[in-house]
Design a protein around this motif. Structure first.
Motif, PDB file in Angstrom:
ATOM      1  N   LEU A   2       1.096  -1.254   0.151  1.00 11.53           N
ATOM      2  CA  LEU A   2       0.023   0.029   0.198  1.00 11.53           C
ATOM      3  C   LEU A   2       0.899   1.650  -0.126  1.00 11.53           C
ATOM      4  N   SER A   3       0.344   2.160  -1.114  1.00 15.77           N
ATOM      5  CA  SER A   3       1.024   3.518  -1.158  1.00 15.77           C
ATOM      6  C   SER A   3       0.531   4.315  -1.476  1.00 15.77           C
ATOM      7  N   CYS A   4       1.154   5.964  -1.401  1.00 17.19           N
ATOM      8  CA  CYS A   4       0.362   7.362  -1.800  1.00 17.19           C
ATOM      9  C   CYS A   4       1.515   8.081  -1.628  1.00 17.19           C
ATOM     10  N   LYS A   5       0.860   8.954  -3.373  1.00 17.41           N
ATOM     11  CA  LYS A   5       1.475   9.702  -3.658  1.00 17.41           C
ATOM     12  C   LYS A   5       0.711  11.141  -3.414  1.00 17.41           C
ATOM     13  N   ASN A   6       1.517  12.473  -2.900  1.00 17.65           N
ATOM     14  CA  ASN A   6       0.535  13.301  -2.839  1.00 17.65           C
ATOM     15  C   ASN A   6      -0.752  13.949  -2.664  1.00 17.65           C
ATOM     16  N   LEU A   7      -0.893  13.272  -1.419  1.00 13.52           N
ATOM     17  CA  LEU A   7      -2.135  12.894  -1.228  1.00 13.52           C
ATOM     18  C   LEU A   7      -2.353  14.175  -0.240  1.00 13.52           C
ATOM     19  N   THR A   8      -3.616  15.088  -0.465  1.00  9.36           N
ATOM     20  CA  THR A   8      -3.688  16.193   0.044  1.00  9.36           C
ATOM     21  C   THR A   8      -5.442  15.927   0.324  1.00  9.36           C
ATOM     22  N   VAL A   9      -6.102  16.275   1.703  1.00  9.58           N
ATOM     23  CA  VAL A   9      -7.407  16.223   2.319  1.00  9.58           C
ATOM     24  C   VAL A   9      -7.758  17.992   2.831  1.00  9.58           C
ATOM     25  N   ARG A  10      -8.386  18.046   2.486  1.00 15.83           N
ATOM     26  CA  ARG A  10      -9.479  19.506   2.876  1.00 15.83           C
ATOM     27  C   ARG A  10     -10.435  19.260   3.651  1.00 15.83           C
ATOM     28  N   SER A  20      -1.155  16.409   4.174  1.00 17.45           N
ATOM     29  CA  SER A  20      -0.322  17.785   3.161  1.00 17.45           C
ATOM     30  C   SER A  20       0.694  17.026   2.008  1.00 17.45           C
ATOM     31  N   ASP A  21       0.471  16.766   0.939  1.00 13.97           N
ATOM     32  CA  ASP A  21       1.240  16.561  -0.085  1.00 13.97           C
ATOM     33  C   ASP A  21       1.783  14.863   0.843  1.00 13.97           C
ATOM     34  N   ALA A  22       0.749  14.112   0.948  1.00 12.94           N
ATOM     35  CA  ALA A  22       1.870  13.148   1.829  1.00 12.94           C
ATOM     36  C   ALA A  22       2.487  11.625   0.991  1.00 12.94           C
ATOM     37  N   GLY A  36       1.246  10.104  16.191  1.00 15.02           N
ATOM     38  CA  GLY A  36       1.524  11.534  15.470  1.00 15.02           C
ATOM     39  C   GLY A  36       0.595  12.102  17.294  1.00 15.02           C
ATOM     40  N   PRO A  37       0.627  13.093  17.000  1.00 15.86           N
ATOM     41  CA  PRO A  37      -0.166  13.837  18.267  1.00 15.86           C
ATOM     42  C   PRO A  37      -1.923  13.325  18.622  1.00 15.86           C
ATOM     43  N   SER A  38      -2.443  13.084  18.661  1.00 22.64           N
ATOM     44  CA  SER A  38      -4.527  13.845  18.386  1.00 22.64           C
ATOM     45  C   SER A  38      -4.469  14.631  17.581  1.00 22.64           C
ATOM     46  N   GLY A  39      -5.079  14.353  16.548  1.00 15.26           N
ATOM     47  CA  GLY A  39      -5.738  15.509  14.771  1.00 15.26           C
ATOM     48  C   GLY A  39      -4.340  15.678  14.213  1.00 15.26           C
ATOM     49  N   CYS A  40      -3.552  15.133  14.191  1.00 13.50           N
ATOM     50  CA  CYS A  40      -2.598  14.928  13.181  1.00 13.50           C
ATOM     51  C   CYS A  40      -2.756  14.608  12.340  1.00 13.50           C
ATOM     52  N   GLY A  41      -3.815  13.984  11.161  1.00 13.22           N
ATOM     53  CA  GLY A  41      -4.145  13.880  10.380  1.00 13.22           C
ATOM     54  C   GLY A  41      -4.284  12.359  10.123  1.00 13.22           C
ATOM     55  N   LYS A  42      -3.192  11.025  11.398  1.00 13.44           N
ATOM     56  CA  LYS A  42      -3.374   9.653  11.177  1.00 13.44           C
ATOM     57  C   LYS A  42      -4.547   8.979  10.677  1.00 13.44           C
ATOM     58  N   THR A  43      -5.991   9.069  10.794  1.00 11.36           N
ATOM     59  CA  THR A  43      -7.132   8.566  10.773  1.00 11.36           C
ATOM     60  C   THR A  43      -7.360   8.824   8.820  1.00 11.36           C
ATOM     61  N   THR A  44      -7.149  10.405   9.284  1.00 15.74           N
ATOM     62  CA  THR A  44      -7.468  11.055   7.762  1.00 15.74           C
ATOM     63  C   THR A  44      -6.541  10.222   6.254  1.00 15.74           C
ATOM     64  N   LEU A  45      -4.696  10.694   6.889  1.00 14.41           N
ATOM     65  CA  LEU A  45      -4.351   9.362   5.922  1.00 14.41           C
ATOM     66  C   LEU A  45      -4.732   8.332   5.187  1.00 14.41           C
ATOM     67  N   VAL A 205       3.134  11.097  12.071  1.00 13.39           N
ATOM     68  CA  VAL A 205       2.587  12.217  11.277  1.00 13.39           C
ATOM     69  C   VAL A 205       2.573  13.204  11.871  1.00 13.39           C
ATOM     70  N   TYR A 206       2.454  14.956  11.501  1.00 16.67           N
ATOM     71  CA  TYR A 206       2.310  15.745  12.034  1.00 16.67           C
ATOM     72  C   TYR A 206       2.320  16.872  11.519  1.00 16.67           C
ATOM     73  N   GLU A 207       1.133  17.706  12.390  1.00 19.68           N
ATOM     74  CA  GLU A 207       0.262  18.174  11.675  1.00 19.68           C
ATOM     75  C   GLU A 207       0.336  18.297  10.222  1.00 19.68           C
ATOM     76  N   GLY A 208      -0.644  17.204   9.941  1.00 19.28           N
ATOM     77  CA  GLY A 208      -0.227  16.850   8.765  1.00 19.28           C
ATOM     78  C   GLY A 208      -0.227  16.925   7.862  1.00 19.28           C
ATOM     79  N   HIS A 209       1.383  16.381   8.358  1.00 20.99           N
ATOM     80  CA  HIS A 209       2.527  16.076   7.467  1.00 20.99           C
ATOM     81  C   HIS A 209       3.254  15.136   7.847  1.00 20.99           C
ATOM     82  N   VAL A 210       3.709  13.983   6.851  1.00 20.21           N
ATOM     83  CA  VAL A 210       4.416  12.853   7.179  1.00 20.21           C
ATOM     84  C   VAL A 210       5.622  13.250   8.014  1.00 20.21           C
ATOM     85  N   VAL A 211       6.994  13.192   8.476  1.00 22.13           N
ATOM     86  CA  VAL A 211       7.918  13.832   8.922  1.00 22.13           C
ATOM     87  C   VAL A 211       8.601  12.456   9.203  1.00 22.13           C
ATOM     88  N   PHE A 212       8.891  11.627   9.357  1.00 25.09           N
ATOM     89  CA  PHE A 212       9.723  10.515   9.221  1.00 25.09           C
ATOM     90  C   PHE A 212       8.736   8.979   9.181  1.00 25.09           C
TER      91      PHE A 212
END
Length: 553
Positions: A2-10, A20-22, A36-45, A205-212
């Motif tokens: 499973l993979s993704c490219k440039n996923l953005t959800v508004r 943003s751009d996952a 990641g912290p609560s509300g950072c976008g994990k489930t959204t991802l 995931v941190y503040e809607g970004h994949v950081v690591f």
């Protein structure tokens, strides 16, 4: 896999994206953690990758672009934090129900159900009701429902949250076994950072970004921390911009994935089989839910009694005017002043009783269906991932609620007609009153399909019932300019008109005509039934529309 490219959800109306751009991939046949912290976008991802929410960008399953969530049926399971299963089913019934939705070969159901119960460790609890299970057992049944389709990959959304350490370890051990023995790919959102040793790959995931993305040991080195428990302090200390700039190159774990290596998806059961399975389950739940059953019985048998109570004082007059008229019946009524007064009183009573029946039936229709779909929306969305056809689900609800409404309409007609001795054809009048209840049931079922919240659907349905009396124009006169704008949409008018004109060849109808201050054309039963059928068909169309939409709460 499973993979993704440039996923953005508004979110609607928001300029800032919540994801943003996952761009990332998950390690196949391994334990993958998303933290990641609560509300950072994990489930959204995860939902964006599965196309359960609107998004920009692309996602892939074993190199093939995911064009719809339905294409993941039998390939990817999704276990949410809170188990989506009917509380009034037993553990075995829930597992067998999930299997019947996705498994064509019914001879395998029993064997597979027992195997799944053994895997999730609930063999000894197979006859327990879902509502009696502990938190850890509920998470196990949630995973068991996903195993019904035996998917090669599973998304687990906080399935260990809120559990005691022993139950949490048991769930993680089970997921680990899925990967080791079953060769599955597990992607798990987890909050307990002390459990990262269970995982082969960690995504931050941190503040809607994949950081690591990397192993638990690489996580400590990258963020310069001694323990994963200090991760969030490190993230907050330097901010998302710093960590994005420092993010290491992400490995492509899906580069060598061959779609042909995956087992082919088994054929789904027929739509008729799915409808039958859902109907049997719904009737079973109907008779087990004592609260809802008693409420339905109370209004089904209680409302006709209320109508009869209001009719008692005028029963002799009703029966006196219930005879078929002879030639010149209208002239005879006009010749006798005493009889004219009696006719006026009886006409008012009968008109009110018919309207009372109709309005009560619209209230029954609202009760039948306003919460029917919205209350179990998450379960329905999950079962779509097992292979449930949206239109099969929609028609199972249409059939179930219509059967209830049909009984209510026929019973109302028979009981009131038996006591009050209304003239006219029982079959015609029963058809009209049943049509009232069924059409209102289907319209309110459409609200239930279109709204995510059962409370909103219920409120809108109650408002619709509340408008039936004033906008019908029967009791309160409507302005001429509004009369035939409102009436085509008002269920109660057509029910009243069809019932009233079914008595056209009786002195009751003559009395109504004589005492009406401004007599006008009233629809005969066939036209009334046609109007009610049109309203019902419109309701069905919107039920289907709502069921094809994706509404994850």
């Amino acid at each position: 896999m499973l993979s993704c490219k440039n996923l953005t959800v508004r979110v609607d109306g928001s300029a800032e994206p919540i994801l943003s751009d996952a761009t990332l991939s998950f390690k196949p046949h391994a334990m993958n953690a998303v933290i990641g912290p609560s509300g950072c976008g994990k489930t959204t991802l995860l939902k964006a990758m599965m196309r359960l929410v609107e998004r920009e960008g692309k996602s892939y399953f074993c190199g093939e672009e995911i064009l719809s969530s339905e294409s993941l049926s039998g390939r990817v399971g999704y276990a949410p934090q809170f188990t989506c299963a009917h509380p009034k089913l037993t553990v075995l019934e829930a597992i067998e129900g999930a299997l019947k939705i996705g498994e064509r070969d019914l001879s395998k159901i029993s064997t597979r159900a027992k195997k799944i119960l053994k895997i999730i460790g609930l063999e000894a609890h197979s006859e327990k009701f879902i509502e009696s299970l502990s938190g850890g057992q509920l998470r196990r049944i949630g995973l068991g429902l996903e195993l019904a389709a035996d998917p090669p990959a599973m998304f687990c959304d906080e399935v260990t949250s809120g559990l005691d350490p022993l139950s949490e370890n048991a769930i993680l051990d089970m997921l680990k076994k899925f990967c080791g023995d079953g060769g599955k790919t597990v992607i798990c959102i987890i909050h307990n950072l002390a459990k990262l040793e269970y995982f082969d790959l960690v995504t931050v995931v941190y503040e809607g970004h994949v950081v690591f993305q990397g192993s638990p040991k690489e996580l400590n080195r990258h963020f310069e921390i001694d323990s994963p428990l200090n991760l969030y302090d490190a993230l907050n200390a330097k901010g998302v911009k710093y960590w994005l700039e420092k993010r290491p190159p992400l490995e492509d774990f899906c580069a060598d994935c061959d779609p042909k290596s995956l087992p082919s998806r088994p054929p789904r059961p027929s739509a008729a089989s799915q409808i039958f399975t859902l109907l049997m389950r719904r009737f079973k739940l109907f008779f087990r839910d004592s609260g809802y059953l008693l409420l339905t019985m109370a209004i089904t048998f209680g409302f006709p009694i209320v109508v009869v109570i209001f009719a008692f004082g005028g029963l002799p007059q009703i029966r006196g005017l219930a005879l078929e008229r002879s030639l010149g019946g209208v002239e005879e009524l006009r010749e006798t002043l005493r009889f004219s007064i009696e006719a006026a009183q009886t006409s008012t009573l009968v008109t009110g009783l018919i309207l009372f029946q109709v309005v009560l039936l619209t209230l029954m229709g609202s009760n039948n269906s306003a919460r029917e779909i919205a209350a179990e929306r998450n379960l329905y969305e999950k079962e779509r991932l097992l292979g449930l056809r949206p239109w099969a689900y929609a028609f199972s609800k249409i059939i179930f609620t219509s059967i209830i409404a049909l009984f209510q309409g026929v019973w109302m007609c028979w009981f009131v007609k038996f006591i009050c001795d209304f003239p006219g054809s029982f079959l015609v009048q029963a058809a009209v009153l049943s049509g009232v209840c069924i059409s209102m049931t289907l319209v309110c079922l459409a609200f239930s399909a279109l709204f995510s919240s059962p409370d909103k659907a219920n409120i809108v349905s109650i408002y619709l019932v509340g408008f039936q009396l004033p906008l019908s124009g029967i009791v309160l006169a409507l302005p001429e300019c509004l009369k035939w704008i409102c009436r085509p949409l008002i269920n109660s008018y057509w029910g009243w008109a069809g019932f009233m004109t079914s008595m056209k060849d009786t002195r009751l109808y003559d009395a109504f005509v004589q005492t009406s201050p401004s007599y006008e054309w009233i629809a005969k039963p066939s036209i009334a039934l046609f109007a009610l059928a049109v309203q019902g068909i419109i309701g069905i169309a919107f039920v289907l529309k709502g069921c094809y939409q994706k509404k994850w709460n």
